[in-house]
Design a protein around this motif. Sequence first.
Motif, mmCIF file in Angstrom:
data_model
loop_
_atom_site.group_PDB
_atom_site.id
_atom_site.type_symbol
_atom_site.label_atom_id
_atom_site.label_comp_id
_atom_site.label_asym_id
_atom_site.label_seq_id
_atom_site.Cartn_x
_atom_site.Cartn_y
_atom_site.Cartn_z
ATOM 1 N N PHE A 11 7.958 58.915 13.404
ATOM 2 C CA PHE A 11 8.857 58.148 14.266
ATOM 3 C C PHE A 11 10.157 57.844 13.531
ATOM 4 O O PHE A 11 11.254 58.061 14.063
ATOM 5 C CB PHE A 11 8.184 56.849 14.700
ATOM 6 N N TRP A 15 13.784 59.391 14.496
ATOM 7 C CA TRP A 15 14.818 58.428 14.882
ATOM 8 C C TRP A 15 16.111 58.679 14.099
ATOM 9 O O TRP A 15 17.205 58.709 14.659
ATOM 10 C CB TRP A 15 14.293 57.026 14.635
ATOM 11 N N ALA A 106 9.861 58.229 19.296
ATOM 12 C CA ALA A 106 11.286 58.009 19.071
ATOM 13 C C ALA A 106 12.097 58.359 20.318
ATOM 14 O O ALA A 106 13.020 57.637 20.701
ATOM 15 C CB ALA A 106 11.759 58.841 17.875
#
Length: 269
Positions: A11, A15, A106
């Motif tokens: 994640f 991101w 994300a």
Amino acid sequence: MTWTSYAKGQFGLSWKVFWRNRRSTFIGFLLPVLLNLVIAAPLRGRQIGGVNAAGYVAVGLLGLALVTSFINLLNGVVARREDLVLKRLRGTEVPPTAIFAGQLGAGGVVVLLQALVLGGVAVGWFGAPLPADPALLLLTLVGGYLLFAVLAIALSGVTPSSEVAPLVATPVLVLCMFGAGVFSPVASLPEWLRGPAHALPLAPVVESLRTAWFGRDFGAESWEGGPLPHLDLLHGWTSAGPSLLMIAAWLAAVVVLARRLLRWEPRRG
């Protein structure tokens, strides 16, 4: 490494990559927002189905945000496969679901941010009401996001390289943008196109989002028609039921496609 720790790491990585890549930031976040300003804003003085037309389009662009997230996810999955990341991970004890969970998570947060921006503009500038049924709105967003996220994983299997990914994604974007009622009701299309348009995966998402936001029975609205009837919470879910079932059917279909088409290694071997 546990499922949770790996998903959390992916994640954070996804991101950072998203916001550092100008192309992905533009397509995945800014495009629906800019379209909202360019297309929806001039409609502030009009109504459709008894609701503010600018807000009507803004809510449709919430659905389009799911398609732009699909484009970035498709590019990301193909790039990871071509860089042998998926092949290496497949040889570890990490569950397949964890391999994609962080990346999809994300993308989901980006869609949530877009929903807040688009919804804020619709309410604060266009004069649209607050969502009539936030629970139905959230369920539709989650179901629609999962649909297009899994579709990205499925189509990555027939996408030979990241350079070809835009050629695979663009037809999906164009069909959904102009055929699923994002900017204008499906009823405004030629009669012979309305059936196929309603069958597009984004069409039930957009219809259910509008029902949840405005509390009206959307689906047969037109620019020339009168106001649609108001719905209470129970009848709102009843009205959105067919759309939710279609979203579920599409999701089940793309899950099967993903299981069949997903490739863990580059085509070049």
